[in-house]
Design a protein around this motif. Structure first.
Motif, short mmCIF file in Angstrom:
data_model
loop_
_atom_site.label_atom_id
_atom_site.label_comp_id
_atom_site.label_asym_id
_atom_site.label_seq_id
_atom_site.Cartn_x
_atom_site.Cartn_y
_atom_site.Cartn_z
N ALA A 73 0.83 -1.21 0.00
CA ALA A 73 0.00 0.00 0.00
C ALA A 73 0.86 1.26 0.00
CB ALA A 73 -0.94 0.01 1.20
N ARG A 74 1.91 1.26 0.82
CA ARG A 74 2.78 2.44 0.91
C ARG A 74 3.44 2.79 -0.42
NH1 ARG A 74 3.21 4.04 6.12
NH2 ARG A 74 2.61 2.50 7.68
N LYS A 75 3.69 1.77 -1.25
CA LYS A 75 4.36 1.99 -2.53
C LYS A 75 3.38 2.06 -3.70
CE LYS A 75 8.43 -0.58 -1.00
NZ LYS A 75 9.21 -1.82 -1.20
N ALA A 76 2.11 1.81 -3.45
CA ALA A 76 1.13 1.72 -4.53
C ALA A 76 0.92 3.07 -5.22
CB ALA A 76 -0.21 1.21 -3.99
N PRO A 77 0.82 3.06 -6.54
CA PRO A 77 0.51 4.31 -7.26
C PRO A 77 -0.82 4.88 -6.76
CG PRO A 77 1.19 2.59 -8.79
CD PRO A 77 1.02 1.93 -7.44
N GLY A 78 -0.83 6.16 -6.49
CA GLY A 78 -2.05 6.81 -6.05
C GLY A 78 -2.26 6.84 -4.55
N ASN A 79 -1.39 6.16 -3.78
CA ASN A 79 -1.55 6.18 -2.32
C ASN A 79 -1.07 7.53 -1.78
OD1 ASN A 79 -0.20 5.78 0.54
ND2 ASN A 79 -1.84 4.27 0.34
N LEU A 80 -1.92 8.16 -0.96
CA LEU A 80 -1.59 9.47 -0.38
C LEU A 80 -1.30 9.39 1.12
CD1 LEU A 80 -4.45 11.48 -2.14
CD2 LEU A 80 -2.05 11.25 -2.87
N GLY A 81 -1.57 8.23 1.74
CA GLY A 81 -1.31 8.07 3.16
C GLY A 81 -1.90 6.79 3.69
N ILE A 82 -1.28 6.28 4.75
CA ILE A 82 -1.75 5.05 5.36
C ILE A 82 -1.43 5.09 6.85
CG2 ILE A 82 0.38 3.86 4.69
CD1 ILE A 82 -1.21 1.23 4.68
N ALA A 83 -2.34 4.53 7.64
CA ALA A 83 -2.09 4.35 9.08
C ALA A 83 -2.75 3.03 9.49
CB ALA A 83 -2.66 5.50 9.89
N VAL A 84 -2.13 2.36 10.45
CA VAL A 84 -2.67 1.11 10.97
C VAL A 84 -2.79 1.21 12.48
CG1 VAL A 84 -1.77 -0.29 9.07
CG2 VAL A 84 -0.38 0.05 11.09
N LEU A 85 -3.71 0.44 13.03
CA LEU A 85 -3.95 0.43 14.47
C LEU A 85 -4.16 -0.99 14.93
CD1 LEU A 85 -4.57 1.94 17.16
CD2 LEU A 85 -6.96 1.99 16.41
N ASN A 86 -3.34 -1.42 15.88
CA ASN A 86 -3.50 -2.72 16.53
C ASN A 86 -4.37 -2.46 17.76
OD1 ASN A 86 -3.25 -5.09 17.94
ND2 ASN A 86 -1.03 -5.18 17.82
N ASP A 87 -5.63 -2.83 17.68
CA ASP A 87 -6.61 -2.54 18.71
C ASP A 87 -6.73 -3.72 19.68
OD1 ASP A 87 -8.60 -1.13 20.03
OD2 ASP A 87 -10.04 -1.19 18.39
N ALA A 88 -7.64 -3.60 20.61
CA ALA A 88 -7.88 -4.64 21.61
C ALA A 88 -8.57 -5.86 20.99
CB ALA A 88 -8.74 -4.08 22.74
N ARG A 89 -8.47 -6.96 21.64
CA ARG A 89 -9.15 -8.21 21.29
C ARG A 89 -8.92 -8.63 19.85
NH1 ARG A 89 -15.08 -8.02 22.70
NH2 ARG A 89 -14.92 -6.06 21.58
N PHE A 90 -7.68 -8.53 19.39
CA PHE A 90 -7.25 -8.99 18.07
C PHE A 90 -7.94 -8.26 16.92
CE2 PHE A 90 -7.28 -12.82 20.91
CZ PHE A 90 -5.95 -12.74 21.25
N ALA A 91 -8.31 -7.01 17.13
CA ALA A 91 -8.90 -6.18 16.07
C ALA A 91 -7.80 -5.30 15.47
CB ALA A 91 -10.03 -5.33 16.61
N PHE A 92 -7.84 -5.16 14.16
CA PHE A 92 -6.84 -4.39 13.44
C PHE A 92 -7.54 -3.45 12.47
CE2 PHE A 92 -4.96 -8.32 14.81
CZ PHE A 92 -3.74 -7.91 15.34
#
Length: 133
Positions: A31-50
């Motif tokens: 995603a970070r290298k994909a053409p057209g990507n303007l930004g990305i963020a990820v979150l490791n949340d509680a109870r195995f939620a991402f």
């Protein structure tokens, strides 16, 4: 102008964590290298939620990423590993990523649930807890 995508997945069990990261890390890098990507963020949340939130130049750029490479491979295995999955997309005037709370609100109001083989009781109705950012 940006096309925004917010995704939430929850693993059924901790047993799936190694396999999840085996696919999630290359998908993130793609995603970070994909053409057209303007930004990305990820979150490791509680109870195995991402969570992920991405901004794209347009919907076509996002779809090209989703349907190729590491992400395409991940989608196949995540259906077995997850009991919840939901995405939401929208257009906005700015390229800044939304807050996690805004993404959550939109996910609950108008998100599209993903196909998972073992859905939780709250999956179809999008009854997910808010992210702990």
């Amino acid at each position: 102008m940006a096309f925004i995508s917010v995704t939430r997945l929850r693993l059924r069990s901790a047993w799936f964590l190694p396999k999840f990261f085996w696919h999630a890390i290359p998908s993130n890098m793609q995603a970070r290298k994909a053409p057209g990507n303007l930004g990305i963020a990820v979150l490791n949340d509680a109870r195995f939620a991402f969570w992920t939130k991405t901004a794209w130049k347009d919907e076509a750029s996002m779809r090209a990423y989703v349907m190729s490479g590491a992400h395409q491979k991940a989608m196949v295995v995540f259906a077995d590993m997850c009991d919840e999955g939901c995405t939401v997309h929208w257009q906005q005037d700015t390229v800044e990523l939304p807050t996690w709370q805004d993404g959550y609100k939109r996910l609950i109001e108008s998100g599209h649930v993903s196909r998972v083989r073992n859905p939780s009781s709250g999956h179809a109705s999008r009854q997910f807890p808010p992210p702990r950012a």
